[in-house]
Every structure is written in C-alpha cells, then in structure tokens.
Design an enzyme around this catalytic site. Structure first.
Site, PDB file in Angstrom:
ATOM      1  N   SER A   1       1.939   6.826   6.369  1.00 45.25           N
ATOM      2  CA  SER A   1       1.270   5.612   5.664  1.00 45.25           C
ATOM      3  C   SER A   1       2.053   5.555   4.322  1.00 45.25           C
ATOM      4  O   SER A   1       2.842   6.434   4.143  1.00 45.25           O
ATOM      5  CB  SER A   1      -0.252   5.707   5.594  1.00 45.25           C
ATOM      6  OG  SER A   1      -0.609   4.894   4.770  1.00 45.25           O
TER       7      SER A   1
ATOM      8  N   ASN B   1      -4.834  -0.833  10.434  1.00 45.37           N
ATOM      9  CA  ASN B   1      -3.241  -1.721  10.281  1.00 45.37           C
ATOM     10  C   ASN B   1      -2.808  -2.882   9.920  1.00 45.37           C
ATOM     11  O   ASN B   1      -3.503  -3.258   9.246  1.00 45.37           O
ATOM     12  CB  ASN B   1      -2.499  -0.386  11.475  1.00 45.37           C
ATOM     13  CG  ASN B   1      -1.192  -0.674  10.980  1.00 45.37           C
ATOM     14  OD1 ASN B   1      -0.919  -0.802  10.085  1.00 45.37           O
ATOM     15  ND2 ASN B   1      -0.934   0.084  12.120  1.00 45.37           N
TER      16      ASN B   1
ATOM     17  N   THR C   1      -4.740  -3.672   4.912  1.00 45.57           N
ATOM     18  CA  THR C   1      -5.588  -2.763   5.333  1.00 45.57           C
ATOM     19  C   THR C   1      -6.424  -3.407   3.736  1.00 45.57           C
ATOM     20  O   THR C   1      -6.118  -4.588   3.195  1.00 45.57           O
ATOM     21  CB  THR C   1      -4.469  -2.034   3.939  1.00 45.57           C
ATOM     22  OG1 THR C   1      -3.728  -1.965   5.487  1.00 45.57           O
ATOM     23  CG2 THR C   1      -5.062  -0.932   3.844  1.00 45.57           C
TER      24      THR C   1
HETATM   25  N1  GLY Z   1      -1.094   0.584   8.352  1.00 45.04           N
HETATM   26  C1  GLY Z   1      -0.724   0.730   6.727  1.00 45.04           C
HETATM   27  C2  GLY Z   1      -1.045   2.114   6.573  1.00 45.04           C
HETATM   28  O1  GLY Z   1      -1.210   2.770   6.700  1.00 45.04           O
HETATM   29  O2  GLY Z   1       0.515   2.024   5.638  1.00 45.04           O
END
Ligand code: GLY
Length: 574
Positions: free
Chosen positions: A457, A406, A386
């Site tokens: 998330s 992601n 990220t």
């Molecule tokens: N894709 C990582 C998160 O949103 O936690």
C-alpha cells in the site's frame, strides 16, 4: 425544493426521528446530525475534540460520539462505518485500511487491516496464456477483490474505545436505512460510474438509477442497513461468517471471483509497530509495511531535513527541486524492496538508515533535474479513491485512519443482498514485474501475489508529537500520491509555517521515480513551472492530488482542524 422531493423529504424525516430517538441518541437528536441538511466546514478551531474526514455527516457523527462521552477510538469506529454509507466511493466495509494512534496514556497502536489475497490466488492469476497482464481483471469485477479487512480492523480498535459497539454502528444503520441527501459532487461521481456499476453487477444496486442523480436526491441503502445490523448483532462474525459471508461467496460465484467463506473466516487484522523517526525536533509516527507510506515519508523528510534549499522557502525553485528529488529517490526503493513483511524480508533498517539516505542524495545537483531509469511505467490514472480520517479527543488520544476500496467504488461490484462494494485491491500487487498498476506503480518479487499475502500500500496515516505531546494528526487518499501529499502538508506546517487550511490546500506536485515526470496540480505557479522546466523537469498537468485532513493541536484548548477543499470534506468538533 420541488413537491415530490418535499413529500419524500418529510416522510423520511418522520421515520428518521422515530427511528433515531428510539435507537440512538446520536443521529438526528436535536437535529445535531441531520442527514437531509448539512454543510461543509473547512477550517475551524475547537476546544476539546475534532474530526476531519471526507463527508460532513461522518465528521458530525464523530464529534457527537465524543461530545457524548466517547473517545477518539469510538469516533474512529463510528466515522468509518458512517463513511461506508455516505461516501461509497471510498468509505467501506468491503475494503481495508490502517490505523495509527497515540493514546493519552502514551501507548502507540498501529492496526493493519489491509486486505489479503484469497486462498485460491496465485502469482500469475492476471496473466493470459501468452503472459500478458490483464489489468481489467485486477481492476474491475469480482476477481479484483482481496479479502476485506475493515470490519476486523474496527473490532481490533474496539478495546481502546469506551462506548458500546451498538451505539457506534447505529448512526451508519440509520443513514443506510433512512437515506441521506447527496451532494452535487457525489451525484456527478455516481453518474459517471453508472456504466461500470451495470457492467460489474448481476442486479441493480442502490447506486444505479434510471434518471441521472442530482444534488438533493436521497440515497437509500436498505441491503447495507441489513448487513450493518448483522454486524451490530453478531460482531465481526456478522461479516466474516453466517449470512454476510455466504452472500459474499455467492457473489463470487456469479462471476470469476475466488473469495470463499473459509477466506473470510480466516481473515485477521494485525498489530504492527509504528515507524517512528525524528524530524526537526518533532517525532513523526507512520505506518510500516505492508504500507510503503511510512518508509517513503521517512526517506523524503530525512533527505531534505536541514538543507539550504529548504530554507529558501515555500514554492522557491530550490526548495521545490530538492523535494522533487527526494520524492524520486524514495519511490525508486518502493518497487524493489517493499512488500508484506510476513512474506518478504523488507530491509526496513537499511532503508531508514541516515547514512544510506544521505548517500541517496549524494548525486543531487542543485538546478539540474536528475534522471530516473528508462524502464517504462504507465501513467497515473485519475481514480485514487481512498479516504482519511483524523481525530483528536479531549483526553489527548490521537487517531489517524486511512481506509480504502482502492479505485473509486473499488471493483464496482456490490455484494447482492448485502449492499456493499468490494475492493479492487488485488491491483496493488505487482501482477507482472515491470507492469504498472492503476497508479503507475511497478513492482517485482517483493510484492508478487501469494495466497494470504497483503498487497503493498501507499497509505500513510501519520501522527506527530513533540516531546511526547500531541501536535498533528494527518493523512490523505491518493494512491501513490499519498506519501507526497502528506510530506508536503507536513513541510508546509513544520518548515513553511502555514496554518492547517493553507498547508493542505496549496497546489501540490508529485514525482514517483517512474514515470520520470513531475505531476502538478491546477494552480501551480507559472513562475515556478518556468524555473523547473529550465532545470530539465518534465511537468505534467493533472487533476487534484489527494484530499488531506489535518488537525493541529496547539495546546491550551486550541485545536485547529482543516478539511481538504478539493472534495466534500468537512471538520466537526466542540
Ligand atoms: N489502494 C491504495 C493504496 O493502498 O495505496
């Protein structure tokens, strides 16, 4: 520089100058941002404005935008778009994110542009006929993608910006069209994903190369430049409708993807209310659900606030233990209670209630490890790409943005003809109760798949104020490790009095309730390992945790910016 490289290099520079000077004053003018020569700056003081993010070129572009009259929102837009070109592992237009900001006028802004499940998604879409989870499908290829939110988020941010959007997107177009020189880390990262790119694409995208990538190679992305140009000319419709939407839908048809042009047209970013709480005389402002980041951070900080253990200091067994136990307890609530608030009643008041939080710590025993339940969860995988952007401007605007595909390079599928990677964010849903996702996180009904729903998330963009005055802008990538990284960075500054550079670069530890292990970074002190082992903790070595970008506003024209040393991250400002 070998001769082939130098010929290419001079051709590129020539095109770059003409292109840049005719179309944008920002990139290349006076060589302020030179995509062929740049260096990383890890820790610096500025008087007016600062940016910290994952790539030096993107930081420099953000600083230039602010130097030439833009504010932190302008910079946030330009930096995100630049990262979509120069940091393809996580910078994106095919993913989503969260922005939290405090304007100089004291208003707060929290924009949720998380991806959503496509209209044809369903609860059991990743289960085979025997009910077994098929994680390859939620993690790789076209079916792994949620409907992207980043461009909608950028256009929701635009009203707070000052400059014309065409100026903000032009540096990204220039970088994609004219290329930029890649670093050793980027070359290694592209090389290690070659097989996945080939497997998940029907053509040879810009990231695929017959010989190995090496530092100093130039990466050109002409298809991405064309997509960015459509967005420049048509705004959000340049992504969610017309040619780009058609190309995304066509890409879905090449495999098992389900995103349709209607899904794209229907996508909406949402304005949320920041999750704010007091800690030691500071006000911490985090992101509410559908991110778990803000609530986990609130719980961890409130569980350790004013404790005797914390007063023992940085890397003392006592302080480390109570922080681990706060992490364990905060993450236990995540799996059970958190999901998209538009689909699930998230008990946010109860979870942030101070009595509830202190009750959660009532079974904490100094010197003895608590036990998580025995429910099996998977290991934390290494790909947690990220990316975070921290920005502060001379007007006093604070902008904190975390955005993601992601996993590293998301689904690894590039939209043919459009040149950008699609996310694999569907894996952030609970594909089956109790089955761990790529970050080892489990979940249940709260985070089950439904059409139009946002997947839970861990992203945790944060701003900190004191009596209304700006103090800190911070955030990090790292999957489920995001809230613990932000927690430890904040503790390092607010409790252990570190400068920004030390605060983000000291070795970290991570506990997420399940698995019942403390993950530790390289460099974690041996003496502390021995102490924690003797308390009953299982310690597991892992690779680095997060890449934190932290700006501290001292006041009186003193802004301290730090970029994480674990990556190519870099600060810029003036
Ligand atoms: N894709 C990582 C998160 O949103 O936690």
């Amino acid at each position: 520089m070998n001769s082939v490289f130098s010929i290419i290099f001079f051709v590129i520079i020539g095109i770059g100058e003409v292109f840049s000077q005719s179309q944008t004053p920002w990139l290349g003018a006076g060589k302020e941002v030179d995509p062929y020569h740049y260096t990383q700056v890890k820790h610096e003081f500025y008087q007016n404005a600062a940016v910290s993010c994952a790539h030096p070129l993107a930081s420099l572009i953000g600083a230039q935008i602010m130097k030439r009259g833009g504010n932190a929102f302008d910079a946030g837009i330009a930096v995100q778009l630049a990262l979509a070109v120069v940091y393809p592992a996580a910078g994106n237009i095919g993913g989503g994110g969260f922005l939290i900001a405090k304007k100089a006028t004291n208003e707060f802004l929290a924009i949720d542009y998380r991806e959503v499940a496509p209209g044809r998604a369903s609860k059991n879409m990743y289960l085979d006929k025997d009910g077994n989870a098929q994680l390859d499908l939620s993690q790789n290829g076209r079916l792994a993608s949620g409907v992207p939110g980043t461009i909608a988020g950028i256009f929701s941010t635009l009203p707070a910006a000052k400059l014309n959007f065409k100026i903000l997107i032009q540096p990204a177009i220039d970088l994609a069209a004219n290329g930029y020189v890649i670093t050793e880390r980027e070359a290694n990262s592209l090389n290690s994903n070659q097989k996945a790119f080939i497997k998940n694409n029907s053509y040879s995208p810009a990231f695929v190369k017959s010989a190995a990538w090496k530092a100093g190679d130039t990466l050109f992305q002409p298809e991405l430049a064309a997509t960015l140009t459509r967005i420049k000319e048509n705004g959000a419709k340049g992504f969610y409708e017309g040619e780009t939407a058609k190309l995304i839908a066509e890409e879905m048809q090449r495999g098992n993807g389900i995103i349709t042009v209607e899904d794209l047209k229907n996508y909406q970013a949402k304005i949320r209310k920041p999750l704010s709480f007091n800690y030691g005389g500071y006000q911490i402002h985090g992101f509410p659900p559908p991110s778990s980041g803000g609530i986990i951070l609130l719980q961890m900080m409130k569980m350790v606030e004013n404790t005797q253990q914390l007063k023992k200091g940085f890397q003392s067994p006592e302080a480390t233990q109570i922080m681990i136990e706060s992490e364990r307890r905060a993450y236990a609530d995540r799996a059970e209670h958190l999901g998209d608030p538009d689909f699930w009643k998230v008990p946010i008041k109860a979870l942030s209630n101070e009595q509830y939080i202190s009750k959660r710590m009532s079974d904490f025993t100094p010197g003895i490890a608590s036990k998580s339940s025995q429910v099996k969860a998977g290991d934390i995988k290494e790909s947690e790409e990220t990316t975070h952007i921290s920005i502060y401007d001379k007007e006093g605007n604070m902008v904190s943005i975390t955005t993601t595909l992601n996993g590293g390079y998301g689904s690894k599928t590039v939209v043919k003809g459009a040149g950008f990677l699609l996310n694999n964010e569907m894996d952030d849903f609970s594909v089956k109760p109790g089955v761990a996702n790529m970050f080892g996180a489990v979940g249940g009904e709260a985070n089950s798949i439904q059409p139009g729903k946002r997947m839970l998330s861990s992203m945790c963009p944060v701003i900190v104020t004191k009596n209304g005055k700006p103090v800190i802008v911070v955030g990090t990538p790292g999957g489920t490790t995001i809230p613990t990284s932000v927690f430890q960075a904040l503790m390092n500054v607010l409790e252990f009095n570190m400068n920004t550079d030390d605060a983000i670069n000291q070795p970290k530890f991570h506990h997420q309730h399940l698995p019942d292990e403390v993950f530790i970074e390289p460099g974690f002190p041996d003496k502390l390992k021995t102490s924690l082992n003797s308390m009953g903790y299982k310690l597991t070595n892992r690779n680095s945790i997060g890449k934190t970008e932290l700006i501290y506003i001292h006041g009186n024209k003193k802004i301290e910016a730090a970029a994480d040393r674990r990556g190519d991250d870099s600060v810029a400002g003036y």
